[in-house]
Design a protein around this motif. Structure first.
Motif, PDB file in Angstrom:
ATOM      1  N   ALA A   1     -26.908 -18.173  -1.465  1.00 39.65           N
ATOM      2  CA  ALA A   1     -25.592 -17.852  -2.044  1.00 39.65           C
ATOM      3  C   ALA A   1     -25.298 -18.680  -3.295  1.00 39.65           C
ATOM      4  O   ALA A   1     -24.428 -18.321  -4.099  1.00 39.65           O
ATOM      5  CB  ALA A   1     -24.497 -18.072  -1.003  1.00 39.65           C
TER       6      ALA A   1
ATOM      7  N   TYR B   1     -19.218 -15.957  -8.243  1.00 44.86           N
ATOM      8  CA  TYR B   1     -18.155 -16.981  -8.240  1.00 44.86           C
ATOM      9  C   TYR B   1     -18.263 -17.964  -9.402  1.00 44.86           C
ATOM     10  O   TYR B   1     -17.328 -18.713  -9.667  1.00 44.86           O
ATOM     11  CB  TYR B   1     -18.170 -17.767  -6.906  1.00 44.86           C
TER      12      TYR B   1
ATOM     13  N   HIS C   1     -13.723 -14.709 -12.716  1.00 44.31           N
ATOM     14  CA  HIS C   1     -13.825 -14.453 -11.268  1.00 44.31           C
ATOM     15  C   HIS C   1     -12.613 -15.105 -10.586  1.00 44.31           C
ATOM     16  O   HIS C   1     -12.135 -16.159 -11.019  1.00 44.31           O
ATOM     17  CB  HIS C   1     -15.128 -15.056 -10.735  1.00 44.31           C
TER      18      HIS C   1
ATOM     19  N   HIS D   1     -17.482 -13.809  -2.732  1.00 50.57           N
ATOM     20  CA  HIS D   1     -18.049 -14.940  -3.475  1.00 50.57           C
ATOM     21  C   HIS D   1     -19.058 -14.564  -4.543  1.00 50.57           C
ATOM     22  O   HIS D   1     -19.319 -15.336  -5.455  1.00 50.57           O
ATOM     23  CB  HIS D   1     -18.651 -15.977  -2.527  1.00 50.57           C
ATOM     24  N   ARG D   2     -19.603 -13.373  -4.473  1.00 54.94           N
ATOM     25  CA  ARG D   2     -20.632 -13.014  -5.444  1.00 54.94           C
ATOM     26  C   ARG D   2     -20.100 -13.120  -6.881  1.00 54.94           C
ATOM     27  O   ARG D   2     -19.035 -12.589  -7.192  1.00 54.94           O
ATOM     28  CB  ARG D   2     -21.117 -11.593  -5.156  1.00 54.94           C
TER      29      ARG D   2
ATOM     30  N   GLU E   1     -25.359 -20.056  -6.936  1.00 54.15           N
ATOM     31  CA  GLU E   1     -25.652 -19.447  -8.235  1.00 54.15           C
ATOM     32  C   GLU E   1     -25.836 -20.506  -9.324  1.00 54.15           C
ATOM     33  O   GLU E   1     -25.706 -20.209 -10.512  1.00 54.15           O
ATOM     34  CB  GLU E   1     -24.534 -18.460  -8.607  1.00 54.15           C
TER      35      GLU E   1
END
Lengths: 334, 334
Positions: free
Chosen positions: B103, B155, B160, B152-153, B105
């Motif tokens: 998750a 983020y 965002h 959350h993608r 990034e």
């Protein structure tokens, strides 16, 4: 005087940081061609003068006696990345003089090249003095000692007979007195002397042209420069600015970085020597300054100048490889 | 205006390099206490403001919901060295929210700590996003998203919903508008906004005192500061300046480094916030500046001030470990 900002660091559209510095370009007759900032201030040249420090290796006949070609001479002038090819060649040079790595007094550090460090760790290895970025220079020093009959123990110390040979060469080439009050110790334990930046520009113009040198010195300087320009990987390593700059115009550009933001360089076809220092010691800025100065001096060759300008404006990337900024030489350099 | 030289780099008896910068010290009422150089110039705070960026983690209730104590909150404010304890704790934080490293990034890089890099290589490992020095901050971001129901993608991206929460906190705490014209992308892919240096000094005075904050924010700020001061190793790592500075007076000094020579700090007992930036982006100089500023502010405690002055004058060593120079704050900082 306050030196001008010569390189800016951009993130997005904002200038995040800035680097000041001084630049001196001289011809071999001692005429200043381009001066920016305070070029009279004494500067430690650090590793940028390794080609001058290698003169005794050639002039003494040691290089010939041991059969050294371009590869060995390039490594003797190098701040290499400690990749296997560098460490192995330094070892082979020492072997020619009947020595091994235990004679090196430069100390050890992990290879400057990150992949080489990882590879060394993967095989359970630890760094030895051959990985030190200065091991080629030290191998050249030791070979000269053995060939000329100088007892090599303590060869790194100021006042040692060998370091006096190096100091003589430095003084003769730069035309500046190297006195004890301006002597510091380099990372590899040898003395380094602070003299005015402009004297290094003059010295590299002389190295490039041989002007004012005795024939033996002129020939030795030419041979060392040719070796470095023929084997730039051995002078530095994978991904290094010195390689990119010398490969941009093979045989036409000599450059050598030194710690704390110093560069010495030369353009033999123009008969010019270059010395610069970034005030704050940043290598990234000194690299961009050097590329920008070369682009200006070589502007008549538009394709080459374009390549050099690209090297003067390197991208800054995020950890996922996105371009988020760049370095940018200021108008003072254009 | 030209900022003053605040730190000099000595080799032997010669000043080899110099670092300019600006320093701002504010109290929580918005009164400047000490200003050096141009403190109105917009500066990217980079990682120095992670404690402010972690406010939503605490204020949203996510930290309590996942049972986070000092260790997790310190890591959420960290630029850690990627040592096993750091990577494992970031992983555990993600697991609390039902996530894993995929998750993140922020991108991956080899651990900042050299020994950790060697150890990882020795076991045949490669770096993953948990080793990224920002993985604790990102784990905190992701935990906040999951707890508050924000998808959350993406983020990390400006705009965002989660980054807007962070921006709101940054604007409220610093009192400065964070606009798109001054937005850059940080190394870990999140937005960073350049605002006047003095606003960060004010913001950290507020963080240290809670002055002007709603009770929830005042409590969250205090909890984050306490966590960092209790667990400095988790905020940085072995041998790092932030650890040494916070350990010099446990619970009395908060410091946080950011890339490109930024520091934010606070002395809660004096109600003061500090922000500084080295013009050229050098971390070594920013560390020395921070130690020197703290020594001056805390001079009433002579033993502590002496310890901080020592940290402001670190030695420079050769590759064989001999002292060959040092950093030295200039009179402007004393």
């Amino acid at each position: 005087m306050t030196n001008p900002v010569l390189v800016e660091v951009l993130r997005g559209a904002v200038v995040e940081s800035g680097h000041r510095g001084a630049v001196s370009v001289f011809d071999a007759d001692g005429k200043p061609v381009w001066e920016l900032g305070d070029t009279a201030r004494p500067v430690f040249p650090r590793s940028a003068v390794k080609a001058i420090q290698a003169l005794p290796l050639v002039e003494s006949g040691a290089a010939d006696a041991y059969g050294f070609g371009d590869r060995e001479l390039a490594l003797a002038c190098a701040s290499h990345s400690g990749q296997p090819a560098h460490a192995e060649l330094a070892d082979a040079m020492l072997a020619k003089a009947g020595l091994d790595r235990t004679a090196l007094e430069c100390g050890a550090h992990w290879p400057m090249d990150h992949d080489a460090t990882v590879a060394l760790a993967r095989t359970g290895g630890v760094p030895n003095p051959l990985h030190n970025n200065c091991s080629g220079k030290h191998a050249g020093f030791l070979c000269t000692c053995v060939h000329t009959g100088i007892a090599h123990r303590g060869y790194v110390k100021a006042g040692h007979a060998f370091q006096e040979l190096v100091r003589d060469a430095m003084q003769a080439v730069t035309g500046a007195a190297h006195d004890v009050d301006h002597c510091g110790t380099d990372g590899c334990s040898i003395p380094t002397y602070a003299v005015p930046l402009k004297n290094f520009a003059l010295g590299f113009a002389r190295m490039a042209t041989g002007a004012g040198f005795e024939p033996v010195r002129a020939k030795a300087a030419k041979r060392l420069f040719s070796a470095c320009m023929a084997e730039p990987f051995l002078v530095a390593g994978t991904g290094r600015a010195d390689v990119a700059l010398m490969q941009a115009a093979p045989g036409r550009i000599f450059v050598k970085t030194g710690a704390e933001g110093v560069y010495c360089a030369a353009v033999p076809e123009l008969g010019l020597g270059i010395a610069l220092k970034c005030d704050d010691g940043a290598g990234r800025a000194a690299e961009a300054m050097t590329a920008a100065v070369l682009a200006k001096l070589l502007r008549a060759d538009e394709a080459l100048a374009a390549k050099l300008i690209e090297q003067a404006n390197p991208a800054i990337e995020s950890r996922i490889g996105a371009k988020v900024g760049s370095l940018r030489p200021t108008a003072a350099l254009s």
